[in-house]
Design a protein around this motif. Structure first.
Motif, PDB file in Angstrom:
ATOM      1  N   TRP A 129      35.442   6.578  41.641  1.00  0.00           N
ATOM      2  CA  TRP A 129      34.050   6.832  42.099  1.00  0.00           C
ATOM      3  C   TRP A 129      32.912   6.076  41.276  1.00  0.00           C
ATOM      4  CZ3 TRP A 129      29.953   9.524  39.978  1.00  0.00           C
ATOM      5  CH2 TRP A 129      28.559  10.028  40.738  1.00  0.00           C
ATOM      6  N   ALA A 130      33.168   6.098  39.824  1.00  0.00           N
ATOM      7  CA  ALA A 130      31.968   5.611  39.349  1.00  0.00           C
ATOM      8  C   ALA A 130      32.196   4.154  38.955  1.00  0.00           C
ATOM      9  CB  ALA A 130      32.253   6.037  37.815  1.00  0.00           C
ATOM     10  N   THR A 131      33.301   3.338  39.320  1.00  0.00           N
ATOM     11  CA  THR A 131      33.654   2.096  39.273  1.00  0.00           C
ATOM     12  C   THR A 131      34.106   1.679  40.473  1.00  0.00           C
ATOM     13  OG1 THR A 131      35.674   1.888  38.574  1.00  0.00           O
ATOM     14  CG2 THR A 131      34.028   2.518  36.878  1.00  0.00           C
ATOM     15  N   HIS A 132      34.477   0.136  40.607  1.00  0.00           N
ATOM     16  CA  HIS A 132      35.008  -0.126  41.840  1.00  0.00           C
ATOM     17  C   HIS A 132      36.518  -0.071  41.899  1.00  0.00           C
ATOM     18  CE1 HIS A 132      31.464  -2.463  43.573  1.00  0.00           C
ATOM     19  NE2 HIS A 132      31.335  -3.340  42.308  1.00  0.00           N
ATOM     20  N   GLY A 133      36.922   0.592  40.658  1.00  0.00           N
ATOM     21  CA  GLY A 133      38.235   1.133  40.746  1.00  0.00           C
ATOM     22  C   GLY A 133      39.222  -0.211  41.105  1.00  0.00           C
ATOM     23  N   SER A 134      38.882  -1.380  40.518  1.00  0.00           N
ATOM     24  CA  SER A 134      39.437  -2.675  40.832  1.00  0.00           C
ATOM     25  C   SER A 134      40.878  -2.521  39.987  1.00  0.00           C
ATOM     26  CB  SER A 134      38.568  -3.766  40.527  1.00  0.00           C
ATOM     27  OG  SER A 134      39.335  -4.975  40.418  1.00  0.00           O
ATOM     28  N   TYR A 135      41.886  -3.147  40.984  1.00  0.00           N
ATOM     29  CA  TYR A 135      43.339  -3.521  40.139  1.00  0.00           C
ATOM     30  C   TYR A 135      43.237  -4.893  39.638  1.00  0.00           C
ATOM     31  CZ  TYR A 135      44.279   0.316  43.834  1.00  0.00           C
ATOM     32  OH  TYR A 135      44.546   1.332  44.432  1.00  0.00           O
ATOM     33  N   ASP A 136      42.248  -5.620  39.866  1.00  0.00           N
ATOM     34  CA  ASP A 136      42.337  -7.163  39.488  1.00  0.00           C
ATOM     35  C   ASP A 136      41.457  -7.178  38.358  1.00  0.00           C
ATOM     36  OD1 ASP A 136      43.881  -8.023  41.666  1.00  0.00           O
ATOM     37  OD2 ASP A 136      42.067  -8.290  42.879  1.00  0.00           O
ATOM     38  N   TYR A 137      40.281  -6.244  38.208  1.00  0.00           N
ATOM     39  CA  TYR A 137      39.535  -6.074  36.980  1.00  0.00           C
ATOM     40  C   TYR A 137      39.733  -4.678  36.227  1.00  0.00           C
ATOM     41  CZ  TYR A 137      36.992 -10.546  37.811  1.00  0.00           C
ATOM     42  OH  TYR A 137      36.748 -11.784  38.189  1.00  0.00           O
ATOM     43  N   PRO A 138      40.991  -4.466  35.601  1.00  0.00           N
ATOM     44  CA  PRO A 138      40.888  -3.256  35.339  1.00  0.00           C
ATOM     45  C   PRO A 138      39.920  -2.821  34.162  1.00  0.00           C
ATOM     46  CG  PRO A 138      42.704  -4.578  34.344  1.00  0.00           C
ATOM     47  CD  PRO A 138      42.085  -5.287  35.490  1.00  0.00           C
ATOM     48  N   TRP A 139      39.471  -3.624  33.483  1.00  0.00           N
ATOM     49  CA  TRP A 139      38.349  -3.416  32.732  1.00  0.00           C
ATOM     50  C   TRP A 139      36.993  -3.866  33.011  1.00  0.00           C
ATOM     51  CZ3 TRP A 139      41.209  -5.543  27.603  1.00  0.00           C
ATOM     52  CH2 TRP A 139      42.191  -4.864  27.378  1.00  0.00           C
ATOM     53  N   GLY A 140      36.139  -2.829  33.086  1.00  0.00           N
ATOM     54  CA  GLY A 140      34.743  -3.019  33.312  1.00  0.00           C
ATOM     55  C   GLY A 140      33.785  -3.275  32.296  1.00  0.00           C
ATOM     56  N   LEU A 141      32.565  -2.836  32.521  1.00  0.00           N
ATOM     57  CA  LEU A 141      31.281  -2.645  31.642  1.00  0.00           C
ATOM     58  C   LEU A 141      31.530  -1.574  30.485  1.00  0.00           C
ATOM     59  CD1 LEU A 141      27.780  -2.524  33.333  1.00  0.00           C
ATOM     60  CD2 LEU A 141      28.859  -4.238  31.997  1.00  0.00           C
ATOM     61  N   PHE A 142      32.428  -0.676  30.585  1.00  0.00           N
ATOM     62  CA  PHE A 142      32.576   0.382  29.699  1.00  0.00           C
ATOM     63  C   PHE A 142      33.144  -0.375  28.455  1.00  0.00           C
ATOM     64  CE2 PHE A 142      32.891   3.732  33.348  1.00  0.00           C
ATOM     65  CZ  PHE A 142      31.451   3.727  33.424  1.00  0.00           C
ATOM     66  N   LEU A 143      34.248  -1.018  28.753  1.00  0.00           N
ATOM     67  CA  LEU A 143      34.927  -1.760  27.569  1.00  0.00           C
ATOM     68  C   LEU A 143      34.522  -3.188  27.346  1.00  0.00           C
ATOM     69  CD1 LEU A 143      38.577  -1.006  28.066  1.00  0.00           C
ATOM     70  CD2 LEU A 143      37.048   0.137  26.901  1.00  0.00           C
ATOM     71  N   GLY A 144      33.845  -4.067  28.449  1.00  0.00           N
ATOM     72  CA  GLY A 144      33.260  -5.090  28.130  1.00  0.00           C
ATOM     73  C   GLY A 144      32.065  -5.137  27.451  1.00  0.00           C
TER      74      GLY A 144
END
Lengths: 418, 307
Positions: A73-88
């Motif tokens: 819900w909070a992210t795109h829930g992408s399987y290709d980009y498992p890491w987003g802004l929170f870790l990036g």
């Protein structure tokens, strides 16, 4: 706050309440010597707090939603980009910018450069809070954050790079807490803990260097698991860890210069004379260290290009983006740092520090998100992800500011010799 | 086998161990361990893509066998082949599907080519080596299985997998887990039976057997029909070899395979760092204490002359 101070108010900076013949109570210290009503008044008057209020009004519901509805819900829930802004952003950018703790510890305690002491505590605090909030970001990102201790006690996977990151960040957090015990015990009026830490400060500092070398490097090494996914200009099988480690040195120091500059601008009332008087001199001193780390980093980055023979990639679009990162984030701060040392210009050093911090952030975001999956498609994080990231970062600033208001970081207690 | 024993030894030796000691030990063994190369008698599947007609029976069989959620479109709906996800890419595995079949229109070929996609069950799985809670196991039968009870949800395995296989149940707030093909380990492979998709295929696209026999069979098939097949068995050597291998009559890169992965297992790229860890742990303390002694030598000297 500056206004109240200009009007003749003196924030708590002594252990004893003047004229009362007793120490300040903790409550009085927390309120800086203001009455509760006055304290609320100065809070409301500060425009920055209004910005914060807006951030929280939007951010808190979204953060709650992330835990109620899940990451999808909070992210795109992408399987290709498992890491987003929170870790990036929260892990890969915040951790190198928090290397100031071990750098200042090393300078003052290990190399015995006591002339850098006025900025040591700010460096340590910048380190501790940066790591603490990196862990909070991680907790927002983990699928099952309540299992954070699993790699420590339930199921160990010691051959994984992330295992090393987990253990080292946890251990290093404790080291940094110990290093800041003196400041906290001075605030509380304790004597014993401070003495104890003083007796083991060299051990703590050396432990800090080891743990920092390894986990700063390990964050880079995490990307060696993705040789085909990360663009070759940002990937280096042989040197990834040392790129991350080396850049964290000037990253942490530059962040310290940025924070000290902000303190000088916005928290002048809380800085004591020692801090204000020595800041310019120390800024130029730190510039020297930054320039050395930057030139080293520049050379090993070029070495990596040569090692993998990637010169032709510089002519592509990605190459131009890479050259932009290296120019604005490395070559320019290097030049300005060097000039500031040569001409004794602290202002120029501060400008260089802002550039270097930008450069680190850009490099880590490039590695974790932008140049990652360069063969697939670019992904722009969900607006809720941005909202949560901004809110957690705002909390970092709030806590940071709250500590600077109260603990003897930018100031020393007067009559501390008592 | 040797490497696996060593891994277990380390795991046991570490229960309650110190972080510093733990990382040092583990990395030493990794660096010295060489490559694992797979279990000798592990099973595998050889996929002859030229035979696939795109009926999606395998997808349906997998869904039923693994008790997965109902798909968005029924399995006899062939319009899914025209679906594209973000970036114009064909369908991929999701939290609802361990396997998908995609259609590729290839120039010069009368019929489209269909490619079945699922976990390839690497000999040295990147997901396994990157997992910091040891949630993954490569079983001697060849399957790469996953323990959802210890998974923290860091999703490093999804970063590490060179084939973009693991999916994650992002939709769950309280128990999100990694979702991927386990080669029907619990229900079939453990008992020596072929995975559900293999058994369900009406056209004999997939052959289940010992991996080493399948390698021979694949090469023989190519040898017997040199004008038909591309002379390459995808998965025989890629990233250290996989349990699932593929034969094709068009170049693999034209039907969505990454042909630039190289033959080294993913962990070999990480070893440079892992090998350095114990060196830092042992050399740094003395080195930096030495620096301290050097840096403060003047204080020591003055003390000496005073006394």
């Amino acid at each position: 706050m500056q206004k109240i101070v200009d009007n003749g108010f003196k924030p708590v900076d002594t252990l004893e309440k003047p004229g009362a013949n007793r120490p300040w109570t903790i409550k009085e210290k927390v309120l800086l010597g203001l009455s509760p009503a006055e304290y609320v008044q100065q809070m409301v008057r500060n425009p920055f707090n209004w910005i914060l209020a807006v951030i929280y009004a939007v951010g808190v519901p979204v953060l709650l939603g992330r835990f109620y509805y899940g990451l999808g819900w909070a992210t795109h829930g992408s399987y290709d980009y498992p890491w987003g802004l929170f870790l990036g952003w929260g892990l890969f950018v915040m951790v190198p910018l928090s290397a100031s703790g071990f750098m200042m510890g090393t300078t003052v305690e290990l190399f015995g450069r006591k002339d850098f002491k006025p900025l040591e505590r700010l460096g340590l605090l910048n380190g501790l809070l940066g790591y603490f909030f990196a862990v909070l970001f991680l907790e927002v990102d983990l699928g099952q954050p309540w299992r954070l201790v699993y790699p420590m006690v339930v199921s160990l996977g010691p051959a994984a790079v992330l295992f090393l990151v987990a253990w080292h960040v946890a251990t290093y957090l404790s080291v940094q807490i110990a290093e800041l015990v003196p400041a906290f015990s001075e605030f509380m009026g304790w004597v014993k803990p401070k003495k104890m830490v003083k007796s083991m400060v060299l051990g703590l500092t050396v432990a800090g260097i080891i743990l920092s070398t390894l986990h700063q490097g390990a964050l880079g090494a995490l990307f060696t698991y993705a040789p085909g996914k990360l663009h070759p200009l940002w990937f280096s099988g042989a040197f990834q860890w040392i790129h991350f480690f080396c850049s964290s040195i000037f990253g942490g120091l530059s962040m310290l210069l940025v924070v000290s500059t902000l303190c000088k601008w916005f928290l002048k009332w809380r800085c004591d004379d020692t801090f204000l008087r020595s800041l310019d001199r120390i800024t130029v001193g730190i510039s020297k260290g930054c320039a050395l780390a930057l030139i080293t980093y520049l050379v090993i980055k070029i070495t990596a290009l040569a090692h993998d023979n990637e010169w032709s990639l510089l002519l592509t679009g990605w190459g131009q983006w890479y050259i932009f990162e290296m120019t604005v984030g490395v070559v320019m701060p290097l030049t300005f740092y060097a000039l500031s040392v040569r001409n004794n210009r602290p202002g120029m050093a501060r400008f260089a520090a802002f550039l270097a911090v930008f450069g680190i952030a850009l490099n880590r975001l490039n590695t974790a998100l932008i140049a990652y999956n360069w063969k697939l498609y670019p992904e722009i994080p969900h607006w809720r992800e941005f909202t949560i990231a901004i809110m957690v970062y705002a909390t970092y600033i709030v806590v940071y500011r709250g500590v600077l208001y109260r603990l003897p970081i930018l100031f020393g207690w007067k009559e501390d010799d008592k | 086998m040797k490497s696996m024993n060593r891994r277990n030894f380390i795991k046991n030796g570490l229960a309650g161990g110190l972080a510093v000691a733990a990382t040092a030990k583990a990395t030493e063994s990794k660096a010295a361990g060489g490559t694992f190369g797979g279990y000798p008698d592990s099973m595998g599947v050889l996929v002859d893509m030229t035979k696939c007609i795109g009926c999606r029976t395998c997808e349906a069989a997998c869904n039923k066998e693994q008790g997965l959620a109902a798909p968005d479109k029924p399995f006899d709906d062939m319009s899914v082949f025209e679906e594209h996800r973000h970036g114009g890419l064909p369908r991929r595995t999701t939290e609802k599907a361990y396997t998908v079949v995609n259609k590729y229109e290839v120039e010069g070929r009368d019929h489209p080519l269909f490619r079945k996609f699922q976990c390839n069950h690497c000999q040295e799985p990147a997901c396994l080596t990157s997992c910091f809670v040891n949630a993954y196991t490569k079983t001697p039968e060849g399957a790469v299985i996953y323990d959802p009870k210890v998974c923290v949800g860091c999703r490093t395995c999804m970063i590490a997998c060179p084939f973009y296989v693991p999916a994650y149940s992002f939709s769950s707030a309280i128990n999100p887990v990694v979702v991927k093909c386990i080669m029907c380990y619990d229900t079939r492979l453990k008992f020596g039976r072929a995975p559900a998709c293999v058994e369900a295929c009406p056209n004999g696209v997939m052959t289940f057997g010992k991996r080493k026999d399948l390698v021979d069979k694949a090469h023989k098939t190519i040898q017997d029909n040199p004008e038909k097949y591309v002379s390459h068995v995808y998965g025989e050597k890629e990233v250290g070899g996989t349990s699932w291998m593929y034969l094709s009559d068009v170049p693999f890169e034209e039907v969505g395979f990454d042909t630039h992965l190289g033959n080294d297992p993913i962990i070999s790229y990480v070893k440079d760092f892992l090998g350095m860890v114990p060196m830092v742990l042992t050399i740094w303390p003395a080195l930096f204490t030495g620096f301290h002694l050097l840096a403060t030598r003047k204080d020591a000297n003055t003390d000496d002359t005073k006394s």
